[in-house]
Design a protein around this motif. Sequence first.
Motif: not given
Length: 304
Positions: A138, A142, A164, A169-170, A175-176, A179
């Motif tokens: 992660w 990012t 997304p 993974h997004i 998860n959004v 992120f």
Amino acid sequence: MTSSPPALTRIRVGSAPDSWGVWFPEDPLQTPWERFLDEVADAGYEWIELGPYGYLPTDAARLADETAKRGLRVSAGTVFTGLHHGPAVWEQTWEHVSRIAALTQDTGAEHLVVIPSFWRDDKTGAVLEDRVLTPDQWRELTSQTERLGREVRDRYGLRIVVHPHADTHIDTPANVARFLDATDPALVSLCLDTGHYAYCGGDSVEAIETFGERIGYLHLKQVDPRVLAEVRAEELPFGPAVARGVMCEPPSGVPALEPVLAAAQRLGVELFAIVEQDMYPCPPDRPLPIARRTRAHLRSCGAR
């Protein structure tokens, strides 16, 4: 007699090769690029995305000529990345991104749509890596995305909008949000795809109202709830799900586009809203009638 919705004066609608069944630079099952350009203009759109690099001409002068003579303009290019792998993939990623960013800049567009890599193959369903990122991954995702945003802005004058996407993974609202919380708004914006967000359990109107300041671009599509239920029950990969018809023609699916567009209009900023109805593969005569009907539906929503 029903009244017309308010005109969406800040929303610029367009379409993309995806709505003509195009997923790859070359594929015998896909619509030839000349036919795509002819038909997207015929359907009433003025804006397009470049689609997979190499599908449309990559010579900037030729591309400019081909789009201009049909009254078309480019809203964005698209790149695919696996930035959670960290610095080890940077050079390979930048080689891919820089070619597309240069062409996107040459078209006069200002956005680069960034799609994360899939954790399972979108054709075969083969699992390529764990669907859950580690904390270290992660951090790489990012930080490397911020790096990409800075480099693309400084070198090409473009803004990245991260998309997304199902089977990446997004994906889910959680998860959004994770992120977005971990990235700099000055460097990283979001391309909210209404279909993918619904596919992954999200509400697009709620997203726009919650983190609208991070949304820099929209993709418009709908999912068929019945097919989506089958996809979830069978744990189908995204490719086979599309082939089954999980992404459907508006207004037959969810989310309803009029409330989404109205919420976007309330943000008070100029936004592209690009129709992307995933339907690879599809018969060559299928896209144009759908595109015409979809454009008419968007007009009924206020998108003039």
